[in-house]
Motif scaffolding. Sequence first.
Motif, mmCIF file in Angstrom:
data_model
loop_
_atom_site.group_PDB
_atom_site.id
_atom_site.type_symbol
_atom_site.label_atom_id
_atom_site.label_comp_id
_atom_site.label_asym_id
_atom_site.label_seq_id
_atom_site.Cartn_x
_atom_site.Cartn_y
_atom_site.Cartn_z
ATOM 1 N N VAL A 136 -38.209 -0.631 -7.952
ATOM 2 C CA VAL A 136 -38.958 0.418 -7.238
ATOM 3 C C VAL A 136 -40.281 0.704 -7.939
ATOM 4 O O VAL A 136 -41.341 0.806 -7.302
ATOM 5 C CB VAL A 136 -38.110 1.697 -7.129
ATOM 6 C CG1 VAL A 136 -38.888 2.785 -6.394
ATOM 7 C CG2 VAL A 136 -36.796 1.416 -6.433
ATOM 8 N N LEU A 137 -40.256 0.819 -9.275
ATOM 9 C CA LEU A 137 -41.499 1.054 -10.015
ATOM 10 C C LEU A 137 -42.475 -0.102 -9.864
ATOM 11 O O LEU A 137 -43.689 0.097 -9.686
ATOM 12 C CB LEU A 137 -41.175 1.270 -11.507
ATOM 13 C CG LEU A 137 -40.441 2.567 -11.862
ATOM 14 C CD1 LEU A 137 -40.004 2.556 -13.320
ATOM 15 C CD2 LEU A 137 -41.338 3.766 -11.607
ATOM 16 N N SER B 78 -36.519 10.986 -14.347
ATOM 17 C CA SER B 78 -35.080 10.702 -14.239
ATOM 18 C C SER B 78 -34.639 9.741 -15.328
ATOM 19 O O SER B 78 -33.567 9.907 -15.938
ATOM 20 C CB SER B 78 -34.776 10.115 -12.859
ATOM 21 O OG SER B 78 -35.113 11.028 -11.846
ATOM 22 N N MET B 79 -35.445 8.748 -15.612
ATOM 23 C CA MET B 79 -35.088 7.785 -16.636
ATOM 24 C C MET B 79 -35.177 8.398 -18.024
ATOM 25 O O MET B 79 -34.385 8.082 -18.918
ATOM 26 C CB MET B 79 -35.993 6.561 -16.534
ATOM 27 C CG MET B 79 -35.851 5.806 -15.210
ATOM 28 S SD MET B 79 -37.076 4.510 -14.999
ATOM 29 C CE MET B 79 -36.550 3.395 -16.290
ATOM 30 N N THR B 80 -36.189 9.297 -18.229
ATOM 31 C CA THR B 80 -36.334 9.949 -19.524
ATOM 32 C C THR B 80 -35.139 10.841 -19.835
ATOM 33 O O THR B 80 -34.718 10.988 -21.001
ATOM 34 C CB THR B 80 -37.633 10.774 -19.551
ATOM 35 O OG1 THR B 80 -38.740 9.932 -19.275
ATOM 36 C CG2 THR B 80 -37.843 11.427 -20.904
ATOM 37 N N LEU C 166 -29.533 9.924 -6.769
ATOM 38 C CA LEU C 166 -28.356 9.273 -7.336
ATOM 39 C C LEU C 166 -28.395 9.214 -8.854
ATOM 40 O O LEU C 166 -27.438 8.739 -9.478
ATOM 41 C CB LEU C 166 -28.234 7.838 -6.800
ATOM 42 C CG LEU C 166 -27.942 7.672 -5.300
ATOM 43 C CD1 LEU C 166 -27.960 6.205 -4.922
ATOM 44 C CD2 LEU C 166 -26.579 8.291 -4.983
ATOM 45 N N SER C 167 -29.520 9.599 -9.481
ATOM 46 C CA SER C 167 -29.653 9.434 -10.930
ATOM 47 C C SER C 167 -28.611 10.201 -11.711
ATOM 48 O O SER C 167 -28.209 9.786 -12.793
ATOM 49 C CB SER C 167 -31.059 9.889 -11.365
ATOM 50 O OG SER C 167 -31.255 11.265 -11.072
ATOM 51 N N LEU D 285 -29.312 3.022 -13.764
ATOM 52 C CA LEU D 285 -30.519 3.707 -13.263
ATOM 53 C C LEU D 285 -31.757 2.877 -13.557
ATOM 54 O O LEU D 285 -32.654 2.766 -12.705
ATOM 55 C CB LEU D 285 -30.628 5.094 -13.913
ATOM 56 C CG LEU D 285 -31.856 5.918 -13.503
ATOM 57 C CD1 LEU D 285 -31.862 6.172 -12.005
ATOM 58 C CD2 LEU D 285 -31.903 7.228 -14.284
ATOM 59 N N THR D 286 -31.805 2.308 -14.746
ATOM 60 C CA THR D 286 -32.949 1.455 -15.085
ATOM 61 C C THR D 286 -32.999 0.230 -14.183
ATOM 62 O O THR D 286 -34.069 -0.159 -13.684
ATOM 63 C CB THR D 286 -32.860 1.019 -16.547
ATOM 64 O OG1 THR D 286 -32.816 2.180 -17.390
ATOM 65 C CG2 THR D 286 -34.053 0.156 -16.930
ATOM 66 N N GLU D 287 -31.831 -0.382 -13.951
ATOM 67 C CA GLU D 287 -31.784 -1.550 -13.089
ATOM 68 C C GLU D 287 -32.217 -1.212 -11.668
ATOM 69 O O GLU D 287 -32.905 -2.006 -11.012
ATOM 70 C CB GLU D 287 -30.355 -2.120 -13.082
ATOM 71 C CG GLU D 287 -30.191 -3.345 -12.210
ATOM 72 C CD GLU D 287 -28.756 -3.816 -12.148
ATOM 73 O OE1 GLU D 287 -28.501 -4.840 -11.501
ATOM 74 O OE2 GLU D 287 -27.883 -3.150 -12.744
#
Length: 1723
Positions: A179-180, A266-268, A163-164, A172-174
Amino acid sequence: CQSRLAATRRASCKKLQKIIRGSSSILKTVHKGNLKETSQLVQGLAAMIVSLSRNSISSLTGSESVTTAGSGYDEISLNGITKLKSLSQKEKDAYERSRDERAQVLAMLSETFATMTCANYEQIRLVSNTIQVVSTDADDLSRTTQINCKNKLVEVADAVVGLSGSLSKERLTELSMPVLATLSQIITASNVHVSHGTLTDKRSSMATPFGDYDTDWESSRDGFANKPLSQASSAFVDETNGVVQTQVSTEVTSSCMSSITKLTKSMTSKLVMNDKPMNIKSSQLSLVLQKSEPASLSGSLVRTGRSRVTLPTNMCSVTGGPEGRCTGARSSVSLTAMATPTNPYVSAATNNGDCSVSTTSEVVTLNLSDENGTEISVTDTGSSFFDIFLRKDPTFEEPNYIDPNPMQPIPRIPEGIEIPGTADGPFGKNRIAEQKLILHEFQLTGSDQSVHFQLRFENFTLGVTPCRQFLVVGRLWKPPSLTDASEGFDWWGMIPSHTRFCNETPGPNDPDPFTFFVTNAEYKEAKARVKKSASDWDRSIDKLKFGVREMSQAEWNRYGPLTRPSIPYEYTNQFSIKYTVRIFSASCYAIKPGQPSWNTGGCTVGPLTTVRVTHCQCTHLTSFAGGWVESPNTIDWNYVFSNFDFTKNPTLFVTEIVIAVIFIAVFVWARRSDKKDLEKLGVAPLPDNNPDHKYLYEIVVSTGMRRGAGTDSKVFFILSGERDETDTRHLMDRSRKVLQRGCVDRFLLAVERPLGSLNFLRLWHDNSGEGSAASWYCNYVSIIDLQTRRRYHFVVNRWMAVEEDDGAVDRVVPVAGNQELGDFSYLFSMDTKKRLTDGHLWLSVMARPPESRFTRVERVACCLMLLFLSMVTTCMFYQREGPSKPAASDGLTIGPFLLTPRMIYVGVVTNLISFLPLFVVMELFRRSKLRVGYINQLKKAINDHFDGADWGKESQQGDRAKYAESPAAAVNPPASVRQVDVEEKKLPKQVRFPWWVRIIAWSILVIGTAVSALFTTFYGIQFGDETCKKWISSLFISFFSSVMLSQPLKVLMMAAFMALLCKKNSVDEEEFLDDEEEVLNELGQRNGLQMDEEWLHEDDLEGQRGQCRSGIQPPSGELLERARERRLKEKKMFDILREISFYMLFYFLLLFVTFAFRDPNAYVLKEQMERLLLPDLGMTSGEGIPGISTEEEFWNWMQTKFMPGIRAGPWYNNDPPLLQRGFTGDRVARLVGYAIMRQKRVRMDTCSVLPSVRYLVGHCVESYSFSAEEKSDFSPKWQAYDPNKTSSKPQYEAFKFTSGSALKNMGPYMARQYTYASGGYVFQFRGSLSAMQANINELKTLQWLDRQTRAVFIDLAFYNPNVNLFGIGTIVFELSGTGGMVGIYRFQAANLLSFLGSGLKSFEIACQVLFCLMLLGMIIKELRNIYKQRKAYFWSIWNLAELFILFGSVLSIAAYAYVIYETSKLTEEFSKYGGNVYLNFQYVAFWNEYLTYFTAFIVFVSTLKFIRLLRFNKRMGMMGDVVRIAAKDIRQFFIMFFIMFCAFVQTFHLIFLQRLYGYSTFLYTMEQLMQIALGKFKFLELYESEPILGPLIFAMYAIFVIFILLNMFVSILNEAFAKVKDDVEKQENEHEMVDFMVQKAMMFVGLGQSRAARAYFGHNLASTDYRNQSLDEQLNVTLPSRVDKLLAFINKTYLRGGPKAKPYKVEAPELEEPQQKVKVAAE
């Protein structure tokens, strides 16, 4: 739980218990499938469980934040493992039970994750939040929960990544943050449970294959050998759970880290270049994401978790690619910095010894990626580094600084001392032993780590306290030294690093100035250098020693990396401030995903490392962690001086205590012996001296040292001179026994007038002593004229005994002249005796001459001082002379010998230290007068003789009227006497000291002994206990060999030299001659006679010679003959008794020592080996090993019998075999090394196939022979060897040939069919039972046994500590060319450690030592017999038997010593390698077995020798006579018997060779026929094999051999017996000696007049043969002296009326008989 919580908490507990039992309604709601309701319910239950967990921990530890998962990044998770471990066992058990209940509920809740879907944003958020709540408390997450959470999280992470693309950065961060966080929590939980699992997980782990306890000593798992069984059981459960959990942890960590990597990518991808870094932080994760240009990242600081990272300054080149990344549109770089508060790779080991990465160590991971998300590989940053500062857990407890010496206010270095023998040459100065350092020790086992030595001054205030600077030097393996350049040091530095830091604080980026830092490179270099020099098993190479000293102000700030302190160090100042120290070591590790272990490659420890922060400088990117080791802070003041500690140096102190106790006991004995010597020293006036006789002689009589030399007989003498001779005088002393062995007795002889120059001495005794005391051996007699001090020597050196020499008891000895006194034998014997009894310091303690001024107590004290002086001199130079070979110019080389100035110097110094003080003390003792000595005794004897007569002037003048001066030649003594007088006058007067000088000697003695003992103690403590043992052993061996061997040999050589060349008479050098001068002068004044005067009226003297009479005569010839016969019988009787008693003692010692080798448990142990390895052995009868006749049966036996027999299996209730690692299947024996199996095979086509059958058989393999043996290497399945395809697996190594020398085999082995050489193709039985079984299966698949195999050997050895026996086994399977397999075995129980054990073993060792001494005595006795009998000795069968016993005993002792030596080597090797080595005990077993055979034959011959001891019995003597007479006929009979027997053996062998095993070989056939002759035979076998020939040949053998030959042998013996019985003369009548012995025994116990004596001998034992003296003898001894006294009285009283009366002579006839003397006396 219910007893501790409040009401609300009790409700929660009940709810949990219902869920566990499955009766809760909540479970129905959970399983409905409604995601939202399920999530809410699960989160609520999980929150309740977390609350219960924290409340439980709070009630136990007082803090809700305590957890076993280490300290997280939040405030509610602190490492509390220490607090939990400090709880009582009851509290721990209660906590674990409640924790297990919570974990079970969480496991049930985690099962619902499988029903949760993650299709959209809301579902993902809901599921991730649910799992996050469930995994909040890592302590309560069981293995099932971990796996369920991991599986769902991987699914959730994949859904997020999917979904990213449609989500914004914020959404995405939220979505990713929970999960992390959850992923990091699961990683932490999986690693925490490796060492802290739940009860349910532990039980499930034991049900896995890892629950089987591996009894292989090479197992990588713990064996718990150092724990008791109760603790080992729980420890094994924990370790098994750790093994299982490690696999789960590895899987969980790998999956979760992969998911984290996907999410971070994905976050990067959503980051904007040069935007603010993204920080994500949870309890178990800290993540920093940043995207910027490489140039802006250069040198930047990144903080993540508790740590920080400084990036290299050359990021452009670090991230550079083909086009570069610092310019252009593609120049962005994404940095990912992630930190976890605990170690996620806890299962990974390190490559650096004991410097490990703990579970609570923070791990930092750095990654760089390009604009496309592709990872940038960074392997080498060049000269720049990634500076990573890893901070320790907040709960980490810093080690304290240690005070080196709390007993001293300020440390002090001991003053230096001069070490003798360390000079460069004989004229150089000795080195001063100044340690100059206080030493601190640290132990490390790694090779790539840093060392940090921290120092802190006490009561030191920055800028206020005066500055000090310390010098620190360090060295690996050995102590550093500032005085010896050959020792030196490895590292050096200063604390503080500069004196400016005494007044200012260092900057934040400056190293700690009070820390001495040893870098990784410096430590690695030193470790590599040490490993080249030290042995591979030397554990002291891991010791670091740091030396500290305070520097003088003149050398402040002088030393740096390029400025080394000079050696020798010139400064000697002491410490002026007290300090404390702390030592630790640090390492930097890196690991990449998929790597099995942490490694130190690419990372080094930086200089900014502190106790709490590890500074790592790395040149690559991956995950980083820090290792840390704390110093034990032990202190060693210096290596020259040390404090006294009995426990550290027991050998030294025990030795000194034993020496002190022994010498105190010897002192007491010596003092008592000195008192007895004073009695012996007395001068005994002869009992028949006349007090009116004024002329005195001193008689010195020396009795020999030979056995039986002393006498109890009455000794008489007549002394004859030129002018007169004495009457028969009796040598005796009424107060003590004289003329005893080794004694020198002195007598005072008084005569009426001088005898003139002496001519001869007649000496005899009456043979009245009992037994051996009747004989006498006289060395010499010296006569001293006390008036003229003239000495006369009469050399005897003969026996006066009826049974010795010529049998005479009467000797006439002329005065000795120069020739006799210079005879070699006389001089040698006298000088040897004097040097041994007086000159040899140690032996003279026992045999000191009584007349010596040097007392026994003084000699013992001198021995003690000599011993300690020898010890201290050997200490001074012990191990200083190394094995290095000096240059040719250093000394003089003579053949193999080298003489250097240092050697000369060491020898001179050693002898001066040990010899000079001892020489001074001994000379003072020898030359100082005794307060009570010989002179006092002589004065007393003279005064007693004169009985207080008045010696006034009138008497003197009246007496002198009879004398007048005479010419010098008035009387001419013999030339020999005159010569002696001249020599005596030429002797220089010896220096004598007064008695009080002995006090000075004692003072020197006490001081010397005390000082040498003190320095010996210092040196011994310096050596250490191990070196001290070697030093003391070598010292005492050399010392006793010198005392007992070297010095006596030196005495004999010196005596021979003096006798051959110097011709110096030691008897003329008596110590008392000078001391007699005063007494003799006084005696001369009393008698009115000076030295230059002679007796006048010589004619008057000559006229009186005829009046001298000899009233007592020696025994008559008839009496002597009877005495000689009786004495010879007595002597023979005592020889027989001595022989019997001595041999009985030797025999019983031999039996005890021999049977001590053979333990009664040996047979039981052998049977146990058979039951263990060959359990089917007793099931069937037949040859070989039952049940193994084919290869298939062999492999099956291997799998099911042999290998389970060499590994301990589970107990009967399936409990693991704890503490039985390395034990055999019976659980009582420990394998010594691993077992091996080796194959012997022959080459292909070693024989030729006949042409007629070559079309059927293409190849031929002959039977085994040394020449046909195969010795090449092969690949599996016996293919040609390919060096490129090798493997270290045992089943592949089994195809390579191993030589016998590599296996240390003893040589060829004789099996049943063939004899096989050593070596072979070896398979090692190593690993666990399952691993060995797998290897054997593969070996079978690889066709290890084939048609070329001829034998398989299995060798093993084990030790049974319960009975202290070794079990050594060899099993052989032979595969002949005929097919099939035949097995034989040899199991041996060997007592190889017989010298170890309880007090009984100590008694056995004592018996062995006593046996060796007895053996030495018997060897000496037999050598004397050989010397006496010469060749005739070897013609006696009993003498040959004696030689066999003696030589056999010596060889047995040598073999026994060799077995002990080899066993010690093998056990040392076993200890050195921990059992992980093959130890060949077969060679030791071979020698032990043959030692047993040899001792058996020795015992056999020794027992047979009793026949000789019983030869005095008539009937026993007849048996020997029968064999002797029948010997010729027996020899002829055996020739005929041998021919007949060999004929039948060949016949039986040829007929039954192929049918019966008992006749298959020539030897077996001989055994069978001997059994038939004894009546043991199997006739049915012969009949079934050959129905006609079998019974026929059997009957012929029975008729000819049994009926005829054996009866002929019996007839020969009967005939000889009849001859012996009829002919009494052919019997040796030694039994008469038995009658004599019985007579002596009856007389001894007083039964000579008893009825038993009359019944045995026919008369009483009171005949004259057994009286001491006859009536004639008694009259001849007692009556003449009384008659002489009566005649003297009559002559004086009646016949000499006054001075003017004329002498009246009684004319009496020659008186022959005592009766005539009585008659004359009466008249």
